[in-house]
Scaffold this motif. Sequence first.
Motif, PDB file in Angstrom:
ATOM      1  N   UNK A 120       0.811  -1.227   0.000  1.00 61.70           N
ATOM      2  CA  UNK A 120       0.000   0.000   0.000  1.00 61.70           C
ATOM      3  C   UNK A 120       0.847   1.282   0.000  1.00 61.70           C
ATOM      4  N   UNK A 121       2.110   1.151   0.317  1.00 60.41           N
ATOM      5  CA  UNK A 121       2.965   2.345   0.335  1.00 60.41           C
ATOM      6  C   UNK A 121       3.092   2.952  -1.061  1.00 60.41           C
ATOM      7  N   UNK A 122       2.769   2.131  -2.084  1.00 59.34           N
ATOM      8  CA  UNK A 122       2.802   2.633  -3.473  1.00 59.34           C
ATOM      9  C   UNK A 122       1.839   3.801  -3.680  1.00 59.34           C
ATOM     10  N   UNK A 123       0.851   3.901  -2.790  1.00 62.05           N
ATOM     11  CA  UNK A 123      -0.136   4.978  -2.953  1.00 62.05           C
ATOM     12  C   UNK A 123       0.410   6.342  -2.522  1.00 62.05           C
ATOM     13  N   UNK A 124       1.555   6.343  -1.867  1.00 68.52           N
ATOM     14  CA  UNK A 124       2.199   7.618  -1.519  1.00 68.52           C
ATOM     15  C   UNK A 124       2.851   8.142  -2.798  1.00 68.52           C
ATOM     16  N   UNK A 125       2.486   9.356  -3.214  1.00 70.72           N
ATOM     17  CA  UNK A 125       3.046   9.868  -4.474  1.00 70.72           C
ATOM     18  C   UNK A 125       3.458  11.335  -4.346  1.00 70.72           C
ATOM     19  N   UNK A 126       3.817  11.928  -5.473  1.00 74.71           N
ATOM     20  CA  UNK A 126       4.340  13.308  -5.483  1.00 74.71           C
ATOM     21  C   UNK A 126       3.341  14.323  -4.939  1.00 74.71           C
ATOM     22  N   UNK A 127       2.047  13.968  -4.961  1.00 71.72           N
ATOM     23  CA  UNK A 127       1.020  14.898  -4.479  1.00 71.72           C
ATOM     24  C   UNK A 127       0.720  14.739  -2.994  1.00 71.72           C
ATOM     25  N   UNK A 128       1.405  13.803  -2.354  1.00 69.22           N
ATOM     26  CA  UNK A 128       1.116  13.546  -0.947  1.00 69.22           C
ATOM     27  C   UNK A 128       1.830  14.577  -0.067  1.00 69.22           C
ATOM     28  N   UNK A 129       1.046  15.327   0.689  1.00 74.16           N
ATOM     29  CA  UNK A 129       1.652  16.287   1.623  1.00 74.16           C
ATOM     30  C   UNK A 129       2.227  15.548   2.828  1.00 74.16           C
ATOM     31  N   UNK A 130       1.443  14.593   3.329  1.00 72.60           N
ATOM     32  CA  UNK A 130       1.898  13.881   4.528  1.00 72.60           C
ATOM     33  C   UNK A 130       1.251  12.516   4.642  1.00 72.60           C
ATOM     34  N   UNK A 131       1.982  11.632   5.278  1.00 70.95           N
ATOM     35  CA  UNK A 131       1.402  10.373   5.735  1.00 70.95           C
ATOM     36  C   UNK A 131       1.273  10.509   7.243  1.00 70.95           C
ATOM     37  N   UNK A 132       0.046  10.346   7.731  1.00 71.95           N
ATOM     38  CA  UNK A 132      -0.193  10.417   9.177  1.00 71.95           C
ATOM     39  C   UNK A 132      -0.479   9.002   9.650  1.00 71.95           C
ATOM     40  N   UNK A 133       0.278   8.557  10.633  1.00 71.62           N
ATOM     41  CA  UNK A 133       0.121   7.160  11.058  1.00 71.62           C
ATOM     42  C   UNK A 133       0.390   7.048  12.563  1.00 71.62           C
ATOM     43  N   UNK A 134      -0.439   6.262  13.243  1.00 72.98           N
ATOM     44  CA  UNK A 134      -0.149   5.942  14.640  1.00 72.98           C
ATOM     45  C   UNK A 134       1.020   4.951  14.629  1.00 72.98           C
ATOM     46  N   UNK A 135       2.040   5.238  15.391  1.00 73.47           N
ATOM     47  CA  UNK A 135       3.188   4.327  15.375  1.00 73.47           C
ATOM     48  C   UNK A 135       2.730   2.924  15.805  1.00 73.47           C
ATOM     49  N   UNK A 136       1.948   2.870  16.876  1.00 75.59           N
ATOM     50  CA  UNK A 136       1.232   1.638  17.215  1.00 75.59           C
ATOM     51  C   UNK A 136      -0.247   1.987  17.097  1.00 75.59           C
ATOM     52  N   UNK A 137      -0.998   1.241  16.300  1.00 77.61           N
ATOM     53  CA  UNK A 137      -2.417   1.576  16.183  1.00 77.61           C
ATOM     54  C   UNK A 137      -3.151   1.220  17.473  1.00 77.61           C
ATOM     55  N   UNK A 138      -3.823   2.204  18.032  1.00 73.73           N
ATOM     56  CA  UNK A 138      -4.507   2.013  19.312  1.00 73.73           C
ATOM     57  C   UNK A 138      -5.927   1.493  19.156  1.00 73.73           C
ATOM     58  N   UNK A 139      -6.807   2.358  18.650  1.00 78.22           N
ATOM     59  CA  UNK A 139      -8.229   2.000  18.626  1.00 78.22           C
ATOM     60  C   UNK A 139      -8.542   0.882  17.638  1.00 78.22           C
ATOM     61  N   UNK A 140      -7.604   0.563  16.767  1.00 71.88           N
ATOM     62  CA  UNK A 140      -7.777  -0.606  15.891  1.00 71.88           C
ATOM     63  C   UNK A 140      -7.620  -1.895  16.702  1.00 71.88           C
ATOM     64  N   UNK A 141      -7.198  -1.755  17.964  1.00 67.52           N
ATOM     65  CA  UNK A 141      -7.065  -2.929  18.820  1.00 67.52           C
ATOM     66  C   UNK A 141      -5.619  -3.349  19.020  1.00 67.52           C
TER      67      UNK A 141
END
Length: 393
Positions: free
Chosen positions: A171-192
Amino acid sequence: MNNRQLFLQHLAQTTDFPLLIEVEKAEGVYLHGPNGEKYIDLISGIGVSNVGHRHPKVLKAIQAQLDKYLHLMVYGEYVQSPQTKLAEALCKTLPAHLDNVYLVNSGSEAIEGALKLAKRYTGKRNIISCVNAYHGSSQGALSIGGNEIFKRAYRPLLPGVTNIQYGELADLEQINQDTAAVVIETIQGEAGIRVGTKAYFQALRKKCDEMGALLILDEIQAGFGRTGKFWAFEHFDIVPDIIVCAKGMGGGMPIGAFIANKEVMGVFKNNPLLGHITTFGGHPVSAAASIATIEVLKSESLIEQVETKANLIKSLLIHTKIQEIRNKGLMMAVKFESFEVLKPIIDRAIELGVITDWFLFCDDSMRIAPPLTITEEEIKNACQLILQAIEES
Ligand SMILES: Cc1ncc(COP(=O)(O)O)c(C=O)c1O
């Protein structure tokens, strides 16, 4: 009307089934009710009370600040030593280039500020975040959240947001030249409690660099020692462009921050000036509490003990109904077959004096995120009561 009736009558409700636990006093890992009830708090007010409730050193710092001043001026104008000393203490925990701190009041606000900063600095508009991510409930934070059930009723939200699967290299392929930022929880919390691999985070960092996108790590839940490192990203040998924190940061007081390089943060000064404004951000009493919290984490070696305490919990919570325990340090999810199996266990545990709950986007798993100050004895007692709750429900 008694307190419970007043709560139901005059406080806005967000569900029809609030926990309704009434608390008169809190100390360490315990909450005390008005009729002698005593609960072990295994969720720390959702990842807040990392140094326990009312830690004496936090209280002392608050009291000392009360004798000096409360609010003086909107953020960013006056030199207030709780803010300057906190910023210095935060920067000392971080790699050298993360040297500029913007203080706010909460996690959502910190996310809002980080999003604006990334858009302004890169001149780009698109944001990538993760499926089942939780970054807060304000419009911007909700826009980058990863659960459609919570977003649907509030659309239209921010445009240009794409969700990718957390931990999925392809899925990292979806990051492209138009991406300002990737926001990600280092450890996902509410996803469990989902934990990415080092390879994933390193690939993510590389892709952001290649595309000129900023990497924003949300450590609102994972930060301040909960995972066994001060910052969770230290587990993965990567460094973000912006780090976002709140919750455990204030030792029980409301405060948050987004932290970046001085040159990046500098864009808030021009075109327009005052690019991000807050009245109460970095309130001096909260900032004083936060400095004390960092000192307590260090002086009591709490972070160093996280792994041992987490392993103790894992070794004690063994039962045929427990299918799995996912964790990074004391950020833990105990998986049961279903919500229907878990709910009566949580209810019974509360009756027995142990508070746990489930996750926003994962209702078959029990959240365990105790104050990092919890002792071995308290862990043994709490786990024994959870096992009893499982047996009795
Ligand atoms: C990972 C994460 N980000 C952001 C937030 C939002 O923080 P706040 O509730 O302080 O606005 C939360 C709150 O649960 C969170 O867990």
